[in-house]
Each structure stands twice: as structure tokens, then as C-alpha cells.
Design a protein around this motif. Structure first.
Motif, short mmCIF file in Angstrom:
data_model
loop_
_atom_site.label_atom_id
_atom_site.label_comp_id
_atom_site.label_asym_id
_atom_site.label_seq_id
_atom_site.Cartn_x
_atom_site.Cartn_y
_atom_site.Cartn_z
N SER A 1 0.58 -0.89 0.03
CA SER A 1 0.17 -0.02 -0.03
C SER A 1 0.96 1.14 -0.17
O SER A 1 1.98 1.41 0.37
N PRO A 2 0.39 2.46 -0.77
CA PRO A 2 0.97 3.46 -0.86
C PRO A 2 1.23 3.92 0.55
O PRO A 2 0.48 4.38 1.76
N PRO A 3 2.94 4.64 0.70
CA PRO A 3 2.80 5.52 2.25
C PRO A 3 2.30 6.62 2.11
O PRO A 3 2.47 7.44 1.21
N GLN A 4 2.71 7.38 3.16
CA GLN A 4 1.95 8.75 3.43
C GLN A 4 3.01 10.04 4.51
O GLN A 4 3.93 9.52 5.03
N LEU A 5 3.36 10.89 3.97
CA LEU A 5 4.25 11.86 4.08
C LEU A 5 3.58 12.50 5.98
O LEU A 5 2.18 12.98 5.61
N LEU A 6 4.46 13.04 6.53
CA LEU A 6 4.48 13.90 7.47
C LEU A 6 4.48 14.78 7.23
O LEU A 6 5.42 15.28 7.09
N PRO A 7 3.25 15.30 7.12
CA PRO A 7 3.20 16.48 6.99
C PRO A 7 3.58 17.66 7.69
O PRO A 7 3.65 17.38 9.50
N MET A 8 4.34 18.43 7.73
CA MET A 8 5.47 19.47 8.26
C MET A 8 5.03 20.97 7.95
O MET A 8 4.82 22.19 7.59
N ASP A 9 3.58 21.27 8.65
CA ASP A 9 1.97 22.63 9.12
C ASP A 9 3.02 23.37 9.35
O ASP A 9 2.84 25.25 8.94
N GLN A 10 4.01 23.64 10.20
CA GLN A 10 4.99 24.57 10.99
C GLN A 10 5.82 24.44 10.74
O GLN A 10 7.26 25.21 10.96
N ALA A 11 6.09 24.92 9.02
CA ALA A 11 7.21 24.55 8.36
C ALA A 11 8.15 25.73 8.37
O ALA A 11 9.03 26.37 8.89
N ASP A 12 7.25 26.69 7.95
CA ASP A 12 7.68 28.03 7.98
C ASP A 12 8.37 29.09 9.16
O ASP A 12 9.25 29.78 9.31
N ALA A 13 7.69 28.66 10.82
CA ALA A 13 8.51 28.69 11.39
C ALA A 13 9.40 28.08 12.71
O ALA A 13 10.34 28.74 12.92
N LEU A 14 9.16 26.56 11.53
CA LEU A 14 10.79 25.97 12.28
C LEU A 14 11.80 26.47 11.46
O LEU A 14 12.80 26.72 12.09
N VAL A 15 11.47 26.98 9.77
CA VAL A 15 12.65 27.58 9.85
C VAL A 15 13.01 28.76 9.88
O VAL A 15 14.38 29.22 10.15
N LYS A 16 12.67 29.61 10.88
CA LYS A 16 12.61 30.81 11.27
C LYS A 16 13.78 30.35 12.61
O LYS A 16 14.67 31.30 12.60
#
Length: 434
Positions: free
Chosen positions: A209-224
Motif C-alpha cells: 500500500s502507498p505510504p504517506q508523508l508526515l506533513p510539516m504544517d509548521q515549516a515556516d516557523a521552523l525555518v525561522k
């Protein structure tokens, strides 16, 4: 300084400058235009293969540029070599000890940092990885990739030690997940063929079955907080077309591999290197798959970790015109002082020649004056005149022998000497007769 040595000095200075200019011209045409030392990056890494291809292309297209490869143990050592001024160019990854003196020439590769989960996993964000085991693909950059994972965990206040790592070959990651040995897998690779695609394929094959990716919804804040990362949108089907993985566009993180130069590198040199890379991108892509991932740095990025080198920025903004203008500017900077120096030497030579001519004319005038004085001089006066006459004659002969008297002055001096001698002899005869 003796009088006869001054014109010789000026002459030899002029000869030396001419010889120096000739030697520089010969060096320019016969020797390499530049020698660049560049780190090769970790062995067998994609960035190393791209740089090796670039060196091969540049050596064939630009025979006057010589590139020396400097092997380094890892990406941290590559950045350190640039900071210590041991190399002119270095391969760095933005999340691994970026050099403090580095400026971007080109982006060699952009890798997505993805956490791949089995279909239906209860893990909804990075905080859910606590006390879980995550598979790490075996490879040249497995240490750097785990460091990226540690930064992500730190943002979600998950102690790095609480997440167990299991380093596995790519083909064993799927079976390990099916057996329940790992709850997730780390994948760091480009949007295209690479590690991330291979990890997804291994899991999909093993789990049926196809796997899924863990979303990084807080990516913009993490980049800071961690500016070595970039926030990216991962389009639907990036890592598997059917069924698509991910099944919708998700927010993610990425890191970039960059070719970096020190800020002290001349703009014209940095612009020339950037121009060579972007102009030969098609040839690089034909020789190495990594060549297709080369891209120009973003000139509009706000507060970038590794800013664009001004020489590359000028080239990207104005193209070849900017590059040749910069090159012409450096020619002016070098040529104008040399031109002024040559003009100064010419002026000094002219002034010395004028001074020598005045001295010759004064000597001739004095001989004529002595001839007139001799006609009316008494015995004592005539003896003084004859002594000065002999000194002037000796001076004329010495100047002529040393080359300090122009050849066209010789007949005039000879006539003046003969005229003075006759006047002195005539007065002697008159004094004896009296």
C-alpha cells in the motif's frame, strides 16, 4: 649620484617596466587564467559527482582555468576549509555548519527532508515520533541526515535520544517497517529520482500500500528557528505517481547543497564561475543526472543564510553585459595606473633630455664667451681662461663618451672648442710679441 648615472638609471627603469609588461603579457597568454581549489564533498555523494562533472566540463571548455580538487571527510570539513581560506570554493549544505564567510555561487541540489509513514499511521506530527524507532537509509550522508532529524525533533521538544535510529540499506527499509521494527523512515532527497523516491518505493512494495508523508504544517516557523532549512510545497505524486505519494500537496522542509565562495573573492571571478556553471548546465545534465538540479540562487530571498555573491548577483541581474562590464572595470583599474606610470616615465625622460640639452648649450655658450675674453686678457687672465678651457674640453669628451651628449650636438661643440682654442693661441702670440 654621479651625473652620468642618472640617465642610465632612468633608462634601465624604463627597460625594467617594459620587460615586466612583456612578462605579464606572456604569462597572461601562456599560463592558466586562474587556479581554483575546490572541496569535492563526501565521497560518492551526489554533490561530489556533480562537481566532478563540472570540473571535467570546465577543463575542456576553459583550458586557461585550472581546478584543484581538495578531498574532505564530510560537509563540516568542507565548510571549515573555506573558513580557514584553504580553498576558493566549497560544497556546503545549508543545515550543516555553513561557513561564516560564505556566499552562494550556485545551488547544486535541493533535497526534501521527509519522514515517511506507513499507510494509516497514527503519527500526525513530529511530536508523535517520541519513543519510536525510525529507519535511516545507509549512505555517505547518513550522519548529516540524522542531524537534520535532530533539529526537527528539537523544534517539537522531542529529545533526540528518545527516538531510536536504525540504519538500514534502502532495500531493507520496507521489510523492516512491515515487520514492525520501525514506525517511520527518514528520507532526504530531491524532488525526482533519489533517496526519497527509493524509500517510498521500498515501503510501498513491502507494505502493499502507498505510504504517506508526515506533513510539516509548521515549516515556516521552523525555518525561522533553523535557517538552514527551507519551507517547500511538495506536489501531489512527487515520490510515486500511482497511487500518488503524497496524495495531495503537503508542506515540507528542504535543504540545499551550494557551491560557495568567500566574500573576499573578486566579483569578476565569482561572476565568471557562475557564468560557466549556468552556461554549461545542459552539458552537465547530459553527463550527470545531478546537472539537471543546478539552479541559480534567489536574488529576492530575505536574510538568506548564505547570501548570493555580488559578482553572481550582477551577472544574474544583467547577464553577459554585466559580466563583461565588470571585467572591463578591472582592466581599467589595472590599466590606468600602468598607463599613468608609463606617462610619468616618459615625462621624466623628456625633462632629463631637456636638461641635458640645456647643459650642452650652456657649455657651448661658455666656450664662445671664453674666446671673446681671451682676446683682451692679460697673462694671468689668459692662464685662468686656458685652465677653464681645458676643463670644458675634458667635460665635452667625457659626456660624449658616456652617451650623455646627443650626437647632433657634437659638430656645434667642436666648432666652439676650435674657436676658443684659436682665440687663446692668438692672444698668446700677441703677448709674446709685446
Amino acid at each position: 649620484m654621479p651625473k652620468g648615472h642618472a640617465p642610465r638609471l632612468v633608462f634601465w627603469v624604463a627597460v625594467l617596466l617594459f620587460a615586466l609588461a612583456a612578462a605579464l603579457s606572456l604569462f597572461y597568454y601562456l599560463s592558466p587564467r586562474a587556479t581554483l581549489r575546490i572541496t569535492t564533498g563526501p565521497a560518492m555523494s551526489p554533490a561530489q559527482r556533480t562537481i566532478s562533472t563540472f570540473i571535467h566540463v570546465v577543463s575542456g571548455s576553459h583550458p586557461f582555468i585550472r581546478i584543484e580538487e581538495v578531498p574532505v571527510a564530510d560537509l563540516s570539513a568542507s565548510a571549515k576549509a573555506l573558513e580557514d581560506r584553504k580553498v576558493n570554493l566549497a560544497i556546503v549544505r545549508t543545515d550543516v555548519a555553513p561557513p561564516s564567510n560564505g556566499q552562494t555561487i550556485a545551488i547544486l541540489r535541493r533535497d526534501v527532508v521527509a519522514i515517511v509513514l506507513p499507510h494509516g499511521s497514527p503519527i500526525k506530527d513530529a511530536a508523535g515520533l517520541a519513543r519510536k524507532t525510525i529507519a535511516v537509509p545507509e549512505g555517505a550522508l547518513q550522519t548529516e541526515n540524522q542531524h537534520a532529524l535532530d533539529d526537527i525533533l528539537a523544534y517539537f521538544d522531542v529529545p533526540a535520544a528518545s527516538v531510536k535510529r536504525l540504519v538500514l540499506p534502502l532495500g531493507e527499509i520496507g521489510p523492516a517497517m512491515r515487520a514492525g521494527r520501525v514506525a517511520a523512515a527518514l528520507a532526504v532527497g530531491p524532488i525526482g529520482p533519489g533517496q526519497a523516491v527509493d524509500v517510498v518505493a521500498s515501503i510501498a512494495k513491502a507494505m502493499k500500500s502507498p505510504p504517506q508523508l508526515l506533513p510539516m504544517d509548521q515549516a515556516d516557523a521552523l525555518v525561522k528557528r533553523f535557517p538552514g532549512f527551507e519551507s517547500v510545497d511538495i506536489p501531489e505524486g512527487t515520490f510515486k505517481a500511482h497511487p500518488p505519494v503524497p496524495d495531495d500537496t503537503v508542506k515540507g522542509l528542504a535543504v540545499t547543497y551550494r557551491l560557495v565562495a568567500p566574500f573576499s573573492m573578486l566579483n569578476v571571478v565569482a561572476g565568471a564561475i557562475g557564468r560557466s556553471i549556468f552556461k554549461t548546465k545542459a552539458k552537465l545534465a547530459a553527463l550527470s543526472p545531478g546537472g539537471t538540479q543546478i539552479e541559480a540562487p534567489d536574488l529576492d530571498a530575505q536574510n538568506p543564510l548564505l547570501p548570493v555573491h555580488p559578482g553572481v548577483a550582477a551577472y544574474l541581474a544583467s547577464g553577459d553585459q554585466s559580466f563583461f562590464d565588470s571585467f572591463q572595470q578591472y582592466l581599467y583599474i589595472i590599466g590606468i595606473p600602468l598607463s599613468l606610470l608609463g606617462s610619468l616615465v616618459a615625462v621624466l625622460l623628456g625633462l632629463w633630455n631637456n636638461r641635458r640639452l640645456v647643459q650642452d648649450q650652456n657649455r657651448v655658450f661658455r666656450l664662445l664667451t671664453l674666446a671673446d675674453e681671451a682676446l683682451t686678457a692679460d697673462s694671468a687672465g689668459l692662464e685662468r681662461i686656458e685652465t677653464e678651457f681645458r676643463g670644458l674640453v675634458a667635460d665635452c669628451v667625457n659626456k660624449l663618451a658616456d652617451g650623455e651628449t646627443a650626437a647632433d650636438q657634437y659638430p656645434v661643440s667642436s666648432l666652439a672648442i676650435d674657436h676658443a682654442r684659436r682665440s687663446i693661441e692668438r692672444r698668446k702670440d700677441g703677448l709674446r710679441a709685446a
